[in-house]
Every structure is written in C-alpha cells, then in structure tokens.
Write a protein that holds these residues in place. Structure first.
Motif, PDB file in Angstrom:
ATOM      1  N   TRP A  34      84.346  74.563 -43.843  1.00 16.28           N
ATOM      2  CA  TRP A  34      83.070  74.323 -44.524  1.00 16.28           C
ATOM      3  C   TRP A  34      82.118  75.446 -44.138  1.00 16.28           C
ATOM      4  N   TYR A  35      81.477  76.001 -45.169  1.00 17.31           N
ATOM      5  CA  TYR A  35      80.447  77.013 -44.986  1.00 17.31           C
ATOM      6  C   TYR A  35      79.160  76.499 -45.614  1.00 17.31           C
ATOM      7  N   LYS A  36      78.030  76.951 -45.047  1.00 14.27           N
ATOM      8  CA  LYS A  36      76.731  76.565 -45.584  1.00 14.27           C
ATOM      9  C   LYS A  36      76.002  77.817 -46.059  1.00 14.27           C
ATOM     10  N   GLN A  37      75.436  77.752 -47.273  1.00 14.31           N
ATOM     11  CA  GLN A  37      74.624  78.864 -47.791  1.00 14.31           C
ATOM     12  C   GLN A  37      73.188  78.358 -47.972  1.00 14.31           C
ATOM     13  N   ASP A  38      72.268  78.986 -47.230  1.00 14.13           N
ATOM     14  CA  ASP A  38      70.893  78.498 -47.296  1.00 14.13           C
ATOM     15  C   ASP A  38      70.143  79.114 -48.474  1.00 14.13           C
ATOM     16  N   SER A  39      68.859  78.823 -48.534  1.00 14.81           N
ATOM     17  CA  SER A  39      68.059  79.251 -49.691  1.00 14.81           C
ATOM     18  C   SER A  39      67.933  80.772 -49.783  1.00 14.81           C
ATOM     19  N   LYS A  40      68.140  81.464 -48.676  1.00 13.45           N
ATOM     20  CA  LYS A  40      68.098  82.932 -48.687  1.00 13.45           C
ATOM     21  C   LYS A  40      69.481  83.530 -48.908  1.00 13.45           C
ATOM     22  N   LYS A  41      70.435  82.696 -49.261  1.00  8.44           N
ATOM     23  CA  LYS A  41      71.809  83.118 -49.566  1.00  8.44           C
ATOM     24  C   LYS A  41      72.624  83.472 -48.325  1.00  8.44           C
ATOM     25  N   PHE A  42      72.092  83.190 -47.111  1.00  4.43           N
ATOM     26  CA  PHE A  42      72.889  83.447 -45.915  1.00  4.43           C
ATOM     27  C   PHE A  42      74.034  82.446 -45.855  1.00  4.43           C
ATOM     28  N   LEU A  43      75.228  82.953 -45.609  1.00  2.73           N
ATOM     29  CA  LEU A  43      76.433  82.122 -45.523  1.00  2.73           C
ATOM     30  C   LEU A  43      76.896  82.058 -44.089  1.00  2.73           C
ATOM     31  N   LYS A  44      77.140  80.842 -43.612  1.00  9.77           N
ATOM     32  CA  LYS A  44      77.571  80.722 -42.230  1.00  9.77           C
ATOM     33  C   LYS A  44      78.617  79.626 -42.113  1.00  9.77           C
ATOM     34  N   ILE A  45      79.623  79.896 -41.305  1.00  9.77           N
ATOM     35  CA  ILE A  45      80.680  78.897 -41.124  1.00  9.77           C
ATOM     36  C   ILE A  45      80.135  77.700 -40.343  1.00  9.77           C
ATOM     37  N   MET A  46      80.592  76.512 -40.735  1.00  4.70           N
ATOM     38  CA  MET A  46      80.213  75.299 -40.016  1.00  4.70           C
ATOM     39  C   MET A  46      81.412  74.772 -39.217  1.00  4.70           C
ATOM     40  N   PHE A  47      82.513  74.543 -39.922  1.00  2.67           N
ATOM     41  CA  PHE A  47      83.700  73.953 -39.311  1.00  2.67           C
ATOM     42  C   PHE A  47      84.960  74.658 -39.802  1.00  2.67           C
ATOM     43  N   SER A  48      85.976  74.575 -38.949  1.00  2.00           N
ATOM     44  CA  SER A  48      87.296  74.994 -39.370  1.00  2.00           C
ATOM     45  C   SER A  48      88.290  73.940 -38.903  1.00  2.00           C
ATOM     46  N   TYR A  49      89.193  73.561 -39.785  1.00  2.00           N
ATOM     47  CA  TYR A  49      90.230  72.577 -39.463  1.00  2.00           C
ATOM     48  C   TYR A  49      91.584  73.201 -39.744  1.00  2.00           C
ATOM     49  N   ASN A  50      92.524  72.955 -38.841  1.00  2.00           N
ATOM     50  CA  ASN A  50      93.885  73.403 -39.053  1.00  2.00           C
ATOM     51  C   ASN A  50      94.812  72.205 -38.916  1.00  2.00           C
ATOM     52  N   ASN A  51      95.545  71.914 -39.991  1.00  2.00           N
ATOM     53  CA  ASN A  51      96.443  70.751 -39.972  1.00  2.00           C
ATOM     54  C   ASN A  51      95.754  69.500 -39.434  1.00  2.00           C
ATOM     55  N   LYS A  52      94.603  69.232 -39.962  1.00  2.95           N
ATOM     56  CA  LYS A  52      93.800  68.039 -39.666  1.00  2.95           C
ATOM     57  C   LYS A  52      93.118  68.083 -38.302  1.00  2.95           C
ATOM     58  N   GLU A  53      93.261  69.170 -37.573  1.00  7.97           N
ATOM     59  CA  GLU A  53      92.620  69.242 -36.265  1.00  7.97           C
ATOM     60  C   GLU A  53      91.437  70.195 -36.283  1.00  7.97           C
ATOM     61  N   LEU A  54      90.350  69.789 -35.638  1.00  4.68           N
ATOM     62  CA  LEU A  54      89.161  70.621 -35.585  1.00  4.68           C
ATOM     63  C   LEU A  54      89.424  71.852 -34.734  1.00  4.68           C
ATOM     64  N   ILE A  55      89.121  73.029 -35.286  1.00  2.00           N
ATOM     65  CA  ILE A  55      89.304  74.284 -34.563  1.00  2.00           C
ATOM     66  C   ILE A  55      87.974  74.793 -34.036  1.00  2.00           C
ATOM     67  N   ILE A  56      86.981  74.884 -34.911  1.00  2.00           N
ATOM     68  CA  ILE A  56      85.667  75.311 -34.457  1.00  2.00           C
ATOM     69  C   ILE A  56      84.572  74.455 -35.072  1.00  2.00           C
ATOM     70  N   ASN A  57      83.516  74.320 -34.315  1.00  2.20           N
ATOM     71  CA  ASN A  57      82.298  73.651 -34.759  1.00  2.20           C
ATOM     72  C   ASN A  57      81.166  74.576 -34.335  1.00  2.20           C
ATOM     73  N   GLU A  58      80.574  75.235 -35.332  1.00  2.00           N
ATOM     74  CA  GLU A  58      79.585  76.258 -35.018  1.00  2.00           C
ATOM     75  C   GLU A  58      78.201  75.654 -34.844  1.00  2.00           C
ATOM     76  N   THR A  59      77.976  75.011 -33.731  1.00  2.00           N
ATOM     77  CA  THR A  59      76.665  74.441 -33.375  1.00  2.00           C
ATOM     78  C   THR A  59      76.045  73.671 -34.529  1.00  2.00           C
ATOM     79  N   VAL A  60      76.856  72.849 -35.141  1.00  2.00           N
ATOM     80  CA  VAL A  60      76.376  72.006 -36.235  1.00  2.00           C
ATOM     81  C   VAL A  60      75.929  70.675 -35.637  1.00  2.00           C
ATOM     82  N   PRO A  61      74.779  70.124 -36.085  1.00  2.00           N
ATOM     83  CA  PRO A  61      74.312  68.846 -35.533  1.00  2.00           C
ATOM     84  C   PRO A  61      75.348  67.736 -35.685  1.00  2.00           C
ATOM     85  N   ASN A  62      75.273  66.770 -34.776  1.00  2.00           N
ATOM     86  CA  ASN A  62      76.218  65.655 -34.802  1.00  2.00           C
ATOM     87  C   ASN A  62      76.118  64.812 -36.062  1.00  2.00           C
ATOM     88  N   ARG A  63      75.048  64.983 -36.798  1.00  2.00           N
ATOM     89  CA  ARG A  63      74.894  64.226 -38.051  1.00  2.00           C
ATOM     90  C   ARG A  63      75.949  64.641 -39.080  1.00  2.00           C
TER      91      ARG A  63
END
Lengths: 112, 114
Positions: A34-63
C-alpha cells in the motif's frame, strides 16, 4: 482482466468513521503493497506484505490495519478516520525478487 | 538515507524532446524507475534501469544513469500532447523479507503545448 484492482475508486466519509479499501491482484505475485499519495502528489510506501506476512510498516498509525487473507488480496482497514487521512491510496504488487511493481488505479479517500 | 528529488514543472512544445531529471541519495539502489501518472489515473510503469547500466533506450524513451553523481534522466523524443502527465522517478531497494521498497521522487508535471 485488470491486473491490480482496488475498490472503491472513490470514498467520501465523515471523521471518526471506520472504512476499508480492498485490493486484489491476478498476476500471481507474492508481494503486495500500500502506498499513499497526498495532496501534493508525494507518494510514500505504507506497508509491504509477502505471502500474507507483514514485511514493513513505514511509521503508519495503528489506526491503519492491513489484512491479507491470501496472497492475492491485501485490504486496508482504517479506524477513526481523520481529516489528514484524505489522500489517494494505491495498492501494488510484485514478484518476490522481481523488479516491476504494478499499481492499481488508486482509491481517492476524502474525509469530511 | 533515501531522498529523491525532481524539478516540479517542465513545459515543452509538441515535437520537441523533453528531458526530466532526477537525483537520488541511496547508493544501494538496485533499480531505478520512471512512472507516468495521468490526471485521475494510477501509476503506469514506463521503463526502468538496473543500477549497473548507464543507458537504456525503449522507442521514444531514453534513460540515462550517472551512478557516480546519483543522477537519472528520462528523455522523451518527439513529445506529444498525450505525454502530458506527472512523471515520477523512483529508486528501489530489496526488502529482507521479500519484495522491493520504492522511494518516489516529488514528481515532474510535464505540459506539452501545441
């Protein structure tokens, strides 16, 4: 025969609500993002999953809680939506060691 | 650290060549990419280059990589109005658990005028 599909394409909701965005890929890839693109068009990775397992969580809120029921799906659930969550959210997928990431068309989330 | 910079705007006349530049900081990047985003649309992969190459050509697109200066460019020959879009460069790093993390540049809005 869309490769990476997201639903819904548009989502308008009130602050405090809980919402989900679904993503499916039919490419046989084992890694999804999952990537997020804000109103200024900046794109940043949020999460990466490999075979159903979480690989990275880029300081995304617990919400934000991604869920991968199988390797073809990676859904994003967001609790207690805030105004600052308004953005375009892109799902993507790739092979484990492949270079190319294929992106969905994006989900434009507007929190009012 | 990871930081990818691009100029924000570029305006060219139809038929001219466009050159979009990008600088990055992560020397461990394995691949560098160019993505195109049309208004209201998703990201379309245009081309990519492996970090040990210095040039790649694909029809109207030419990618140049100067690894020493960490500078990447995309040249579009015979630019058409349909090329008007935002162009993102991105660097890629492999993730320990699998897959790749893309760090995107700020995007360059290309406007093609008649």
């Amino acid at each position: 025969d869309t490769a990476v599909s997201q639903t819904p394409k548009y989502l308008v909701t009130q602050m405090g609500n809980d919402k989900s965005i679904k993503c499916e890929q039919n490419l046989g890839h084992d890694t999804m993002y999952w990537y997020k693109q804000d109103s200024k068009k900046f794109l940043k990775i949020m999460f990466s999953y490999n075979n159903k397992e979480l690989i990275i969580n880029e300081t995304v809120p617990n919400r934000f809680s991604p869920k991968s029921p199988d390797k073809a799906h990676l859904n994003l659930h967001i609790n207690s939506l805030e105004l600052g969550d308004s953005a375009v959210y892109f799902c993507a997928s790739s092979h484990l060691r492949n270079t190319e990431a294929f992106f969905g068309q994006g989900t434009r989330l507007t929190v009012v | 650290g990871e930081d990818v910079e691009q100029s924000l705007f570029l305006s060219v006349r139809e038929g001219d060549s466009s050159v979009i530049n990008c600088t990055y900081t992560d020397s461990s990047s394995t691949y560098l990419y160019w993505y195109k985003q049309e208004p209201g649309a998703g990201l379309q992969l245009l081309t990519y280059i492996f970090s040990n190459m210095d040039m790649k050509q694909d029809q109207r697109l030419t990618v140049l990589l100067n690894k020493k200066d960490k500078h990447l460019s995309l040249r579009i020959a015979d630019t058409q109005t349909g090329d008007s879009a935002i162009y993102f460069c991105a660097e890629s790093r492999g993730l320990t658990g699998g897959g790749n993390k893309l760090t995107f540049g700020t995007g360059t809005q290309l406007k093609v005028e008649l």
